[in-house]
Write an enzyme that holds these catalytic residues in place. Structure first.
Site, PDB file in Angstrom:
ATOM      1  N   ARG A  91     125.188  61.991 -53.117  1.00  0.00           N
ATOM      2  CA  ARG A  91     125.578  63.285 -53.685  1.00  0.00           C
ATOM      3  C   ARG A  91     124.874  64.468 -53.027  1.00  0.00           C
ATOM      4  O   ARG A  91     124.920  65.573 -53.560  1.00  0.00           O
ATOM      5  CB  ARG A  91     125.302  63.274 -55.186  1.00  0.00           C
ATOM      6  CG  ARG A  91     126.156  62.238 -55.911  1.00  0.00           C
ATOM      7  CD  ARG A  91     125.830  62.173 -57.363  1.00  0.00           C
ATOM      8  NE  ARG A  91     124.467  61.679 -57.520  1.00  0.00           N
ATOM      9  CZ  ARG A  91     123.731  61.826 -58.603  1.00  0.00           C
ATOM     10  NH1 ARG A  91     124.209  62.457 -59.635  1.00  0.00           N
ATOM     11  NH2 ARG A  91     122.519  61.337 -58.656  1.00  0.00           N
ATOM     12  N   ASP A  92     124.235  64.241 -51.894  1.00  0.00           N
ATOM     13  CA  ASP A  92     123.486  65.345 -51.285  1.00  0.00           C
ATOM     14  C   ASP A  92     123.493  65.237 -49.759  1.00  0.00           C
ATOM     15  O   ASP A  92     122.448  65.208 -49.125  1.00  0.00           O
ATOM     16  CB  ASP A  92     122.052  65.339 -51.828  1.00  0.00           C
ATOM     17  CG  ASP A  92     121.324  66.644 -51.576  1.00  0.00           C
ATOM     18  OD1 ASP A  92     121.987  67.669 -51.353  1.00  0.00           O
ATOM     19  OD2 ASP A  92     120.080  66.631 -51.598  1.00  0.00           O
ATOM     20  N   ILE A  93     124.692  65.178 -49.181  1.00  0.00           N
ATOM     21  CA  ILE A  93     124.794  65.116 -47.722  1.00  0.00           C
ATOM     22  C   ILE A  93     124.497  66.503 -47.161  1.00  0.00           C
ATOM     23  O   ILE A  93     125.152  67.480 -47.510  1.00  0.00           O
ATOM     24  CB  ILE A  93     126.209  64.685 -47.276  1.00  0.00           C
ATOM     25  CG1 ILE A  93     126.564  63.320 -47.852  1.00  0.00           C
ATOM     26  CG2 ILE A  93     126.323  64.676 -45.754  1.00  0.00           C
ATOM     27  CD1 ILE A  93     125.674  62.212 -47.414  1.00  0.00           C
TER      28      ILE A  93
END
Length: 118
Positions: A91-93
């Site tokens: 959820r945090d590319i």
């Protein structure tokens, strides 16, 4: 932080740590251990990587060529595809979570920060 909120946060931290361990791919960092220290600090122990983040590379060299973009993104996408097939979503590319090994022969590694169930 309220006790209930802390418990919820710790549970999420451990779920994500366990989820990370289940995604076995050469371009995803390996989580070796997780727990709570004697002083109450939650931790994830990950493999030691030598190199820099994509953010650091962009600051040093500016824009990447199309070839360099492909060299970075193809392995990252392969790691994400493996995670997605396993039912997990990163959820945090962002450039800070893409690690470029010092040895150019090695492929980029995706940091497992913020992996969760899909």
């Amino acid at each position: 932080m309220a006790p209930g909120r802390r418990t919820e946060s710790l549970n999420q931290f451990f779920r994500e740590g366990i989820s990370s361990c289940r995604v076995n791919h050469p371009n995803a960092v390996t989580v070796l251990d997780s727990g709570i220290s004697e002083t109450g600090i939650a931790y994830l122990a990950m493999e030691l990587l030598v190199g820099r983040s994509l953010t650091q590379e962009l600051k040093l060299f500016g824009r990447c060529s199309l070839l360099r973009c492909a060299q970075i993104l193809v392995p990252v996408c392969q790691a994400l595809a493996k995670a997605h097939v396993s039912g997990f979503i990163h959820r945090d590319i962002k450039p800070d979570n893409i690690f470029l090994p010092e040895k150019m022969r090695e492929s980029p590694v995706l940091n497992r920060e913020a992996v969760g169930r899909g």
